[in-house]
Design an enzyme around this catalytic site. Structure first.
Site, PDB file in Angstrom:
ATOM      1  N   LYS A 147       0.810  -1.230   0.000  1.00  0.00           N
ATOM      2  CA  LYS A 147       0.000   0.000   0.000  1.00  0.00           C
ATOM      3  C   LYS A 147       0.846   1.284   0.000  1.00  0.00           C
ATOM      4  O   LYS A 147       0.446   2.286  -0.567  1.00  0.00           O
ATOM      5  CB  LYS A 147      -0.944   0.007   1.207  1.00  0.00           C
ATOM      6  N   ASP A 159      -9.949   3.184   2.512  1.00  0.00           N
ATOM      7  CA  ASP A 159     -10.134   2.489   3.803  1.00  0.00           C
ATOM      8  C   ASP A 159     -10.803   3.394   4.851  1.00  0.00           C
ATOM      9  O   ASP A 159     -11.686   2.955   5.590  1.00  0.00           O
ATOM     10  CB  ASP A 159      -8.782   2.003   4.356  1.00  0.00           C
TER      11      ASP A 159
HETATM   12  P1  NAP Z   1      -0.362  -3.090   9.820  1.00  0.00           P
HETATM   13  O1  NAP Z   1      -0.071  -1.883   9.019  1.00  0.00           O
HETATM   14  O2  NAP Z   1       0.603  -4.227   9.810  1.00  0.00           O
HETATM   15  O3  NAP Z   1      -0.580  -2.610  11.348  1.00  0.00           O
HETATM   16  C1  NAP Z   1      -0.767  -3.557  12.377  1.00  0.00           C
HETATM   17  C2  NAP Z   1      -1.167  -2.853  13.663  1.00  0.00           C
HETATM   18  O4  NAP Z   1      -1.518  -3.863  14.616  1.00  0.00           O
HETATM   19  C3  NAP Z   1      -0.050  -2.017  14.293  1.00  0.00           C
HETATM   20  O5  NAP Z   1      -0.616  -0.916  14.946  1.00  0.00           O
HETATM   21  C4  NAP Z   1       0.547  -3.015  15.298  1.00  0.00           C
HETATM   22  O6  NAP Z   1       1.196  -2.401  16.393  1.00  0.00           O
HETATM   23  C5  NAP Z   1      -0.707  -3.689  15.799  1.00  0.00           C
HETATM   24  N1  NAP Z   1      -0.462  -4.994  16.414  1.00  0.00           N
HETATM   25  C6  NAP Z   1      -0.109  -6.145  15.775  1.00  0.00           C
HETATM   26  N2  NAP Z   1       0.011  -7.151  16.687  1.00  0.00           N
HETATM   27  C7  NAP Z   1      -0.254  -6.614  17.903  1.00  0.00           C
HETATM   28  C8  NAP Z   1      -0.310  -7.141  19.223  1.00  0.00           C
HETATM   29  N3  NAP Z   1      -0.054  -8.425  19.470  1.00  0.00           N
HETATM   30  N4  NAP Z   1      -0.647  -6.312  20.235  1.00  0.00           N
HETATM   31  C9  NAP Z   1      -0.936  -4.995  19.996  1.00  0.00           C
HETATM   32  N5  NAP Z   1      -0.900  -4.437  18.768  1.00  0.00           N
HETATM   33  C10 NAP Z   1      -0.568  -5.235  17.729  1.00  0.00           C
HETATM   34  O7  NAP Z   1      -1.766  -3.748   9.398  1.00  0.00           O
HETATM   35  P2  NAP Z   1      -3.051  -3.004   8.768  1.00  0.00           P
HETATM   36  O8  NAP Z   1      -2.974  -3.079   7.289  1.00  0.00           O
HETATM   37  O9  NAP Z   1      -3.226  -1.696   9.423  1.00  0.00           O
HETATM   38  O10 NAP Z   1      -4.235  -4.019   9.196  1.00  0.00           O
HETATM   39  C11 NAP Z   1      -4.623  -4.171  10.547  1.00  0.00           C
HETATM   40  C12 NAP Z   1      -5.836  -5.104  10.619  1.00  0.00           C
HETATM   41  O11 NAP Z   1      -6.943  -4.480   9.979  1.00  0.00           O
HETATM   42  C13 NAP Z   1      -5.647  -6.452   9.907  1.00  0.00           C
HETATM   43  O12 NAP Z   1      -6.263  -7.448  10.682  1.00  0.00           O
HETATM   44  C14 NAP Z   1      -6.407  -6.281   8.605  1.00  0.00           C
HETATM   45  O13 NAP Z   1      -6.924  -7.497   8.108  1.00  0.00           O
HETATM   46  C15 NAP Z   1      -7.538  -5.353   9.051  1.00  0.00           C
HETATM   47  N6  NAP Z   1      -8.082  -4.538   7.967  1.00  0.00           N
HETATM   48  C16 NAP Z   1      -9.420  -4.559   7.785  1.00  0.00           C
HETATM   49  C17 NAP Z   1      -9.971  -3.794   6.798  1.00  0.00           C
HETATM   50  C18 NAP Z   1     -11.448  -3.839   6.574  1.00  0.00           C
HETATM   51  O14 NAP Z   1     -11.881  -3.403   5.505  1.00  0.00           O
HETATM   52  N7  NAP Z   1     -12.248  -4.297   7.527  1.00  0.00           N
HETATM   53  C19 NAP Z   1      -9.172  -2.972   5.978  1.00  0.00           C
HETATM   54  C20 NAP Z   1      -7.787  -2.949   6.212  1.00  0.00           C
HETATM   55  C21 NAP Z   1      -7.250  -3.745   7.227  1.00  0.00           C
HETATM   56  P3  NAP Z   1       2.793  -2.075  16.333  1.00  0.00           P
HETATM   57  O15 NAP Z   1       2.916  -0.774  15.602  1.00  0.00           O
HETATM   58  O16 NAP Z   1       3.190  -2.008  17.746  1.00  0.00           O
HETATM   59  O17 NAP Z   1       3.438  -3.222  15.580  1.00  0.00           O
END
Ligand code: NAP
Length: 284
Positions: free
Chosen positions: A70, A106
């Site tokens: 992205k 998003d």
């Molecule tokens: P990303 O950029 O990799 O960010 C991950 C986030 O989760 C970071 O803030 C990370 O914190 C945190 N995190 C991961 N493991 C953790 C833990 N064990 N404890 C606390 N915090 C934790 O991922 P993303 O693209 O933003 O996606 C995040 C989630 O949203 C995914 O599950 C994805 O499938 C979902 N999503 C859903 C939609 C929808 O349309 N519903 C759209 C996009 C994404 P740190 O910074 O500390 O690593």
């Protein structure tokens, strides 16, 4: 604009095999009788530039972009819309006769998911957990609307950086801190909406949650953007605390619906898209 007989769309990411977007968009094309097809493409980091060039060369009309591309895709595009510029990431590309234009739907998808549950974020106090890609898009979109936003993240400096970015670009005060049980408890005392924008609770780690019923309360809305499982442990805990719950499927459908609008100029058949996503989720 030239008349097109058919258009090809797709999603690029790595991995890509579990993406529900092909089912969602193909169902929408079918419903509207559009002669279009949407395909998943696994593209590695190394091949990202070639994929962008290939999109232009093969006249692919639109792409969605998912993890991990992205942010990295941005340098290969000709133009970014205002939100994508602010967020610094793209989840949708329109190929406008050879010009690749990047969008990020998003954040708007999250707002639409709240609105369809009669939760207008304007004037609300929002606690947002996470500072990754999805959280960034949501934070920028909500910062224009909400009364206040408090961002908490496991890695504190990322939350602080995101808050500063929003303050600089939108001239809006945003609070930030480290995600701990105590900080979350304090932040939730007078919050209207809690949004989980981390991957915590996502399959296969569905026994994890960022908050338990003890610190959630009735009168608040809990929106989990994780959509697999549909009912996450956080949503079960919120229900037990008497809070209103909003699952992540709505955001998935609405970010797709916004992309569909950008690409086709047609009004997206949202309920058809939702049904396709729910069917896809039941088969995962
Ligand atoms: P990303 O950029 O990799 O960010 C991950 C986030 O989760 C970071 O803030 C990370 O914190 C945190 N995190 C991961 N493991 C953790 C833990 N064990 N404890 C606390 N915090 C934790 O991922 P993303 O693209 O933003 O996606 C995040 C989630 O949203 C995914 O599950 C994805 O499938 C979902 N999503 C859903 C939609 C929808 O349309 N519903 C759209 C996009 C994404 P740190 O910074 O500390 O690593």
């Amino acid at each position: 604009m030239s008349t097109r007989l058919s258009d090809i769309y797709g999603v690029i990411g790595d991995p890509i095999e579990h993406s529900l977007s092909p089912q969602m968009h193909n169902a929408a094309f079918k419903k509207l009788g559009l002669n279009c097809i949407y395909l998943p493409f696994r593209v590695t980091q190394r091949d990202l530039k070639s994929a962008a060039l290939g999109m232009r060369a093969l006249n692919i009309r639109g792409f969605n972009v998912t993890t991990p591309h992205k942010t990295a895709i941005v340098e290969f595009l000709d133009e970014l819309d205002k939100t994508a510029q602010e967020v610094g990431a793209v989840n949708t590309i329109l190929n406008d006769e050879g010009r690749l234009i990047g969008y990020d739907t998003d954040g708007l998808g999250a707002v639409r998911a709240l609105e369809e549950q009669n939760e207008d974020p304007s004037d609300k106090r929002i606690v947002l957990i996470g500072a990754g890609g999805a959280a960034t898009a949501i934070a920028f979109t909500l910062a224009r609307r909400a009364r206040s936003i408090f961002i908490l993240n496991r890695t504190q400096h990322k939350a602080v950086k995101l808050a500063k970015d929003i303050e600089r670009k939108l001239v809006k005060k945003v609070s930030a801190g480290s995600l701990t049980r105590d900080s979350l408890f304090e932040a939730l005392r007078d919050a209207d909406i809690l949004i989980n924008a981390t991957s915590v609770g996502m399959y296969p780690k569905s026994k994890q949650t960022v908050a338990t019923r003890k610190i959630l309360h009735s009168g608040m809305v809990v929106f989990d953007i994780v959509y697999n499982p549909v009912k996450t442990l956080l949503l079960s805990e919120a229900e037990a605390a008497g809070a209103k719950t909003i699952p992540g499927v709505g955001m998935l459908v609405h970010q797709g619906a916004e992309a569909f609008k950008i690409w086709t100029n047609h009004s997206p058949p949202v309920e058809v898209m939702r049904r396709a996503v729910m069917e896809g989720l039941s088969g995962l």
